[in-house]
Design a protein around this motif. Structure first.
Motif, PDB file in Angstrom:
ATOM      1  N   SER A  54      -2.254 -13.226   6.613  1.00 25.80           N
ATOM      2  CA  SER A  54      -2.084 -12.608   5.296  1.00 25.80           C
ATOM      3  C   SER A  54      -2.737 -13.430   4.199  1.00 25.80           C
ATOM      4  N   GLN A  55      -3.140 -14.663   4.500  1.00 28.24           N
ATOM      5  CA  GLN A  55      -3.837 -15.481   3.507  1.00 28.24           C
ATOM      6  C   GLN A  55      -5.305 -15.098   3.356  1.00 28.24           C
ATOM      7  N   VAL A  56      -5.825 -14.310   4.313  1.00 21.53           N
ATOM      8  CA  VAL A  56      -7.262 -14.011   4.266  1.00 21.53           C
ATOM      9  C   VAL A  56      -7.586 -12.529   4.394  1.00 21.53           C
ATOM     10  N   HIS A  57      -6.607 -11.677   4.710  1.00 24.82           N
ATOM     11  CA  HIS A  57      -6.922 -10.249   4.762  1.00 24.82           C
ATOM     12  C   HIS A  57      -6.136  -9.498   3.703  1.00 24.82           C
ATOM     13  N   GLU A  58      -6.382  -8.184   3.613  1.00 22.93           N
ATOM     14  CA  GLU A  58      -5.884  -7.409   2.491  1.00 22.93           C
ATOM     15  C   GLU A  58      -4.456  -6.903   2.672  1.00 22.93           C
ATOM     16  N   ASN A  59      -3.758  -7.342   3.736  1.00 23.88           N
ATOM     17  CA  ASN A  59      -2.337  -7.017   3.919  1.00 23.88           C
ATOM     18  C   ASN A  59      -2.061  -5.525   3.978  1.00 23.88           C
ATOM     19  N   SER A  60      -2.914  -4.780   4.632  1.00 25.37           N
ATOM     20  CA  SER A  60      -2.675  -3.354   4.810  1.00 25.37           C
ATOM     21  C   SER A  60      -1.992  -3.119   6.149  1.00 25.37           C
ATOM     22  N   ILE A  61      -1.557  -1.888   6.380  1.00 24.47           N
ATOM     23  CA  ILE A  61      -0.937  -1.561   7.663  1.00 24.47           C
ATOM     24  C   ILE A  61      -1.944  -1.685   8.800  1.00 24.47           C
ATOM     25  N   TYR A  62      -3.236  -1.530   8.507  1.00 25.84           N
ATOM     26  CA  TYR A  62      -4.259  -1.641   9.531  1.00 25.84           C
ATOM     27  C   TYR A  62      -4.443  -3.093   9.962  1.00 25.84           C
TER      28      TYR A  62
ATOM     29  N   LEU B 278       2.020  -3.884 -12.412  1.00 22.84           N
ATOM     30  CA  LEU B 278       0.770  -3.720 -11.681  1.00 22.84           C
ATOM     31  C   LEU B 278       0.911  -4.350 -10.299  1.00 22.84           C
ATOM     32  N   VAL B 279       0.781  -3.553  -9.257  1.00 27.14           N
ATOM     33  CA  VAL B 279       0.758  -4.063  -7.887  1.00 27.14           C
ATOM     34  C   VAL B 279      -0.384  -3.378  -7.152  1.00 27.14           C
ATOM     35  N   VAL B 280      -0.794  -3.963  -6.028  1.00 24.81           N
ATOM     36  CA  VAL B 280      -1.846  -3.346  -5.231  1.00 24.81           C
ATOM     37  C   VAL B 280      -1.285  -2.053  -4.639  1.00 24.81           C
ATOM     38  N   PRO B 281      -1.817  -0.903  -4.996  1.00 18.63           N
ATOM     39  CA  PRO B 281      -1.176   0.367  -4.624  1.00 18.63           C
ATOM     40  C   PRO B 281      -1.122   0.643  -3.134  1.00 18.63           C
ATOM     41  N   TRP B 282      -1.996   0.030  -2.351  1.00 18.55           N
ATOM     42  CA  TRP B 282      -2.033   0.322  -0.925  1.00 18.55           C
ATOM     43  C   TRP B 282      -1.614  -0.870  -0.080  1.00 18.55           C
ATOM     44  N   ARG B 283      -1.135  -1.931  -0.704  1.00 18.70           N
ATOM     45  CA  ARG B 283      -0.675  -3.104   0.048  1.00 18.70           C
ATOM     46  C   ARG B 283       0.593  -2.757   0.815  1.00 18.70           C
ATOM     47  N   ARG B 284       0.673  -3.243   2.051  1.00 16.83           N
ATOM     48  CA  ARG B 284       1.816  -2.941   2.914  1.00 16.83           C
ATOM     49  C   ARG B 284       3.116  -3.340   2.224  1.00 16.83           C
ATOM     50  N   GLY B 285       4.026  -2.387   2.057  1.00 16.87           N
ATOM     51  CA  GLY B 285       5.297  -2.645   1.404  1.00 16.87           C
ATOM     52  C   GLY B 285       5.317  -2.274  -0.065  1.00 16.87           C
ATOM     53  N   GLU B 286       4.162  -2.379  -0.740  1.00 18.05           N
ATOM     54  CA  GLU B 286       4.115  -2.093  -2.175  1.00 18.05           C
ATOM     55  C   GLU B 286       3.672  -0.676  -2.483  1.00 18.05           C
ATOM     56  N   SER B 287       2.988  -0.036  -1.543  1.00 18.26           N
ATOM     57  CA  SER B 287       2.549   1.331  -1.783  1.00 18.26           C
ATOM     58  C   SER B 287       3.745   2.271  -1.954  1.00 18.26           C
ATOM     59  N   ALA B 288       4.915   1.867  -1.450  1.00 18.53           N
ATOM     60  CA  ALA B 288       6.110   2.698  -1.613  1.00 18.53           C
ATOM     61  C   ALA B 288       6.520   2.828  -3.070  1.00 18.53           C
ATOM     62  N   LEU B 289       6.031   1.935  -3.923  1.00 19.95           N
ATOM     63  CA  LEU B 289       6.324   2.027  -5.355  1.00 19.95           C
ATOM     64  C   LEU B 289       5.547   3.151  -6.030  1.00 19.95           C
ATOM     65  N   TYR B 290       4.689   3.809  -5.292  1.00 19.62           N
ATOM     66  CA  TYR B 290       3.912   4.926  -5.838  1.00 19.62           C
ATOM     67  C   TYR B 290       4.219   6.231  -5.099  1.00 19.62           C
ATOM     68  N   THR B 291       5.373   6.319  -4.464  1.00 17.94           N
ATOM     69  CA  THR B 291       5.731   7.531  -3.731  1.00 17.94           C
ATOM     70  C   THR B 291       6.583   8.461  -4.591  1.00 17.94           C
ATOM     71  N   TYR B 292       6.612   9.711  -4.188  1.00 23.28           N
ATOM     72  CA  TYR B 292       7.434  10.714  -4.862  1.00 23.28           C
ATOM     73  C   TYR B 292       8.902  10.293  -4.847  1.00 23.28           C
TER      74      TYR B 292
ATOM     75  N   ASN C 175       7.031  10.178   3.855  1.00 23.60           N
ATOM     76  CA  ASN C 175       6.660  10.794   5.126  1.00 23.60           C
ATOM     77  C   ASN C 175       5.151  10.810   5.326  1.00 23.60           C
ATOM     78  N   ARG C 176       4.414  10.983   4.263  1.00 18.96           N
ATOM     79  CA  ARG C 176       2.948  10.983   4.304  1.00 18.96           C
ATOM     80  C   ARG C 176       2.436   9.974   3.287  1.00 18.96           C
ATOM     81  N   PRO C 177       2.404   8.687   3.627  1.00 11.55           N
ATOM     82  CA  PRO C 177       2.006   7.647   2.659  1.00 11.55           C
ATOM     83  C   PRO C 177       0.484   7.545   2.548  1.00 11.55           C
ATOM     84  N   TRP C 178      -0.106   8.499   1.845  1.00  8.46           N
ATOM     85  CA  TRP C 178      -1.554   8.605   1.846  1.00  8.46           C
ATOM     86  C   TRP C 178      -2.251   7.383   1.266  1.00  8.46           C
ATOM     87  N   LEU C 179      -1.639   6.719   0.294  1.00  9.19           N
ATOM     88  CA  LEU C 179      -2.281   5.514  -0.245  1.00  9.19           C
ATOM     89  C   LEU C 179      -2.409   4.444   0.829  1.00  9.19           C
ATOM     90  N   GLU C 180      -1.361   4.250   1.597  1.00  5.37           N
ATOM     91  CA  GLU C 180      -1.404   3.264   2.680  1.00  5.37           C
ATOM     92  C   GLU C 180      -2.421   3.656   3.746  1.00  5.37           C
TER      93      GLU C 180
END
Length: 858
Positions: A276-284, A619-633, A753-758
């Motif tokens: 996590s120190q060198v990649h973008e911390n996404s689900i991928y 301001l958070v990274v909208p697609w970062r694992r765990g933080e994208s949930a802050l932009y859900t319905y 259910n459909r976390p499109w940003l992630e």
């Protein structure tokens, strides 16, 4: 000899089916392993939604492993009583799938009871965390318990058909683990985009039932079993000769199994933090690293099978596997730093595929080999357990897996809550490596004796610890050539927090690259609080979803606010804000008017009974694992329910981390909850702009007279001197968003259910594309904002705006255009346009935005 009664198949037909059954069973175990990992990932997502991200990862994993431990021990010990173990395996798979259907209703019941639980345990974080862990274990115990019995059941079934149960068990374990690796990769790349969370879960349940039915049908083709004498069965199962007790005693096997589970899990968690120190911390990225780790375990199991088929010196191989694996683990930090050029961000030249290839290569070079060496220990211990305990294969493996999984439970606790603060990243990895070396040596002959080999191994351990001291390794990238100075560094279970000075400014970083704010942008960060607070006619309570440096939340102290609540998940960030950013954040962390709460913002809003006049999403990274949930319905709905009558919600967006399509997804989702929304600039930066959605909970309009009064109430802010007049606010206004506009009606919505940003964003943003970053900035953004400004005001809650406020808004648009011209190298045109823009503003505001070099006003 064993005194229990076992079974054997003796018909000629059973031998004919041996190869087919073996292949089929390996395939079923492969699918079972894949499904188990998919269940685990989906459970983690579900429990994070309900309980927040402060405890669920450790709690969910611990709950699963506790169930697996109990299932392996209880069901494995009873396998000799099962006349048809393959049929039992099928029933266990079906039961695990069907009982998984109970998890969702239990979660919904827990969700309804959380507000009451929060009210009773408010102020007792330990009890609250323990309650969440207990509830998680309650929900997951039955399916995980049944899963725990599957491997012992299959092992018992195949042991009746082979003279080498240890090798066969290793093969089954390898197949199961290879399946788990596929399961880890399949969640982000297939399940979520194709079926969503709910659809994926339902399909997993269906697959579990089908796997169980396939095993049941296989059993129906087998002839009935008959009892045989234990001595005959024992002779079939001991081809190597001798007893395992001559190599390792039962207590030694148990200790090694527990250490294997605990140490390997600690490495998985710690290596994930390392990456996590060198990649973008996404689900991928997370899935790739976990999959490589699991593939290492599977490779170790396959290697163990080869050893068992060709050699009887099991304990000898275990010792050297631990020693070689320990050396490889100890070398991991040094190799990782070398390959990443001292924790530099992973490169890529063609989007995520190139980026992902670098990630796979780095994972293989640092994780795969030590994991394969260490992962081969448990399958070898399976053979010793079968020989030593003089019981059936199912019983022996049930006992061994229970001990191993109990070690995993302990490892999950230490990895999550103890080791990050106690030892830190590099020391934890190195100590685990050294411990593996020591345990490998002890497995040769226990504590007795000081032979030459033991002296060499002991000297090697001391040499590694002294010469290659891991405590001296860098844990964050400090660019001394650019004037960086490391001021402070703290580690915790949420990551590595660093405070770095550069050219008179101070920044706060999480996990090397994630900047949480800094004094260099103090004016802009305070504006993120000023705008929503000024828009509310009489704010008394405000909540900030994220603290970071505290600069944004601290700006609320310049308003006549009665209570400020700042919610932050990372305790080390709160400590840094309190210690190193007090002047910039106006002492928010120690103010008598403020409460700083260590909690997941989503959980607190859903469980607290408090209501807020203003809520500000940081301001958070909208697609970062765990933080994208802050932009859900679902999260936006929780925020709306937490607003007091007349309250407003302001959600900030980093446009430099979103494409236009992703921005529209967030906007459309926000408008579904807050149809009366206005759009505001946070700054005039051409390359790193921030925008805010400001939604009204009950559709209250914007009254320019109230805004003028609120501006007069603001304590002067030297970092935003333009707020001396209402014009200094209106230059940031863009316009009202029309929820019926075609710009938002035909786009995806971001749901849990459909976390499109992630799903979509990491594939678009990770790595450097040849065409440059595909983010919504510059000319494309200004073109979009021009469309918003052109929308008619009639029918919107901004209808009270007068020509004066609209002129000031247009002046802000000109100022933004001037910034773009500067970025394009057109300084003369930019200066002319900026002068025209500020001349449309009151004198006091002109002085703030564009003072002349000699002190005269433009």
């Amino acid at each position: 000899m064993s005194r229990h009664v076992s079974f054997s198949m003796t018909s000629a037909r059973s031998d004919a089916l041996g190869r087919f059954e073996s292949s089929t069973l390996h395939g079923l175990l492969f699918l079972s392993g894949a499904l188990a990992l998919v269940y685990e990932v989906l459970w983690l997502r579900k429990f994070t939604t309900v309980f927040g991200a402060t405890t669920p990862a450790a709690a969910t994993l611990a709950a699963v492993f506790v169930g697996l431990t109990a299932g392996s021990a209880f069901l494995g010990s009873r396998m000799t009583r099962v006349r048809r173990p393959l049929r039992m395996y099928g029933l266990l798979e079906i039961g695990a799938g069907l009982s998984a259907l109970l998890v969702e209703p239990l979660l919904m019941a827990f969700d309804r009871g959380l507000p009451a639980l929060h009210e009773h345990l408010d102020g007792a974080p330990f009890l609250m965390g323990a309650s969440r862990v207990l509830l998680t274990m309650t929900a997951l115990f039955v399916p995980s318990f049944l899963m725990g019995g599957t491997v012992p059941a299959v092992a018992q079934a195949v042991s009746m058909r082979t003279t080498k149960p240890g090798a066969m068990s290793s093969g089954l374990y390898a197949a199961n683990t290879f399946g788990a690796a596929l399961g880890a990769l399949s969640v982000p790349f297939f399940w979520l985009p194709m079926l969503g969370t709910q659809g994926s879960y339902a399909f997993c349940v269906l697959c579990s039932v089908l796997v169980g039915l396939a095993a049941w049908l296989m059993e129906s083709r087998r002839p009935p079993a008959r009892f045989v004498e234990p001595e005959a069965q024992e002779r079939l199962r001991d081809p190597i000769g001798g007893t395992a007790s001559a190599e390792l005693p039962v207590k030694g096997i148990a200790a090694l199994a527990a250490l294997s589970g605990g140490l390997m899990f600690i490495l998985q968690v710690t290596w994930t933090r390392m990456f996590s120190q060198v990649h973008e911390n996404s689900i991928y990225s997370f899935a790739v690293v976990v999959a490589v780790f699991i593939l290492g375990l599977a490779g170790g199991a396959a290697l163990a099978r080869v050893v068992l088929l060709r050699s009887g010196r099991v304990a000898w191989f275990i010792g050297w596997a631990w020693i070689a694996g320990g050396l490889a683990v100890f070398a991991t930090p040094h190799v990782f730093l070398k390959l990443t050029d001292g924790l530099s961000y992973l490169p890529g030249q063609a989007g995520w595929m190139s980026y992902g290839a670098h990630l796979v290569w780095l994972s293989a070079a640092t994780v795969f080999v030590p994991t394969m060496l260490g992962g081969g220990v448990l399958p070898l211990l399976m053979e010793l357990a079968i020989r030593t305990r003089q019981k059936s294969t199912g019983q022996a493996l049930g006992w061994l897996l229970a001990v191993n999984t109990a070690g995993v439970v302990a490892g999950s606790f230490f990895a999550a809550f103890v080791l990050p603060k106690l030892m830190g990243l590099w020391v934890t990895i190195s100590v685990v490596g050294l411990l593996m070396i020591v345990v490998g040596e002890l497995s040769f002959g226990g504590l007795a004796g000081l032979g030459p080999r033991r002296l060499v191994v002991g000297g090697l351990v001391i040499l590694c610890a002294v010469v290659w001291n891991p405590a001296q390794l860098p844990r964050t990238k400090v660019r001394a050539s650019q004037g960086d100075t490391l001021v402070d560094l703290r580690e915790g279970n949420h990551g590595i927090v660093a405070v770095v000075d550069r050219s008179g400014s101070r920044r706060l970083k999480l996990d090397n690259f994630y900047v949480l704010g800094g004094t260099g942008s103090m004016g802009d960060e305070r504006m993120q609080a000023h705008i929503p607070l000024i828009l509310h006619p009489a704010p008394k309570t405000v909540a900030f979803l994220g603290l970071g440096t505290g600069i944004t939340a601290g700006a609320a102290l310049l308003h006549p606010i009665e209570r400020v609540t700042a919610i932050e998940m990372v305790p080390e960030a709160v400590d840094a804000a309190k210690t190193h950013f007090t002047a910039a954040n106006l002492g928010i962390a120690t103010s008598t008017r403020a409460d700083v709460v260590i909690e997941d913002a989503r959980t607190l809003l859903r469980t607290t009974g408090k209501r807020f006049d203003v809520i500000v999403g940081d301001l958070v990274v909208p697609w970062r694992r765990g933080e994208s949930a802050l932009y859900t319905y679902e999260h936006f709905n929780s925020v709306r329910r937490a607003l007091a009558p007349g309250g407003i919600f302001c959600q900030w967006l980093p446009l430099f981390q979103l494409s236009e399509d992703e921005f529209r997804i967030v906007a459309a989702t926000f408008l579904d909850v807050f149809p009366m929304t206005t759009l505001w600039r946070g700054d005039f930066a051409p390359d790193q702009p921030a925008l805010a959605f400001v939604g009204s909970g009950d559709g209250a309009g914007i009254d320019p007279a109230e805004i003028e009064r609120r501006v007069r109430e603001l304590t002067p802010d030297a970092a935003n001197s333009h707020l001396i007049d209402p014009a200094g606010l209106w230059v940031f206004y863009v316009g009202a968003l029309n929820p019926k506009s075609s710009m938002f009606t035909d786009v995806k919505r971001n749901h849990e259910n459909r976390p499109w940003l992630e799903i979509l964003s990491p594939l678009a943003h990770a790595g450097e594309t040849r065409d440059g970053p595909r983010v919504f900035v510059g000319r494309e953004l200004e073109k979009f904002l021009s469309k918003i400004r052109a929308e008619p005001l009639k029918g919107f809650h901004t209808v009270k705006l007068q020509p004066q406020q609209l002129e000031w808004r247009d002046a802000g648009a000109q100022m933004s255009e001037a910034s773009l011209l500067v970025a394009e190298g057109k300084s003369a045109s930019a200066d002319e346009l900026l002068r025209a823009a500020v001349n449309r503003l009151p004198l006091e505001v002109r002085r703030a935005f564009a003072p002349e070099p000699d002190g005269r006003q433009p």
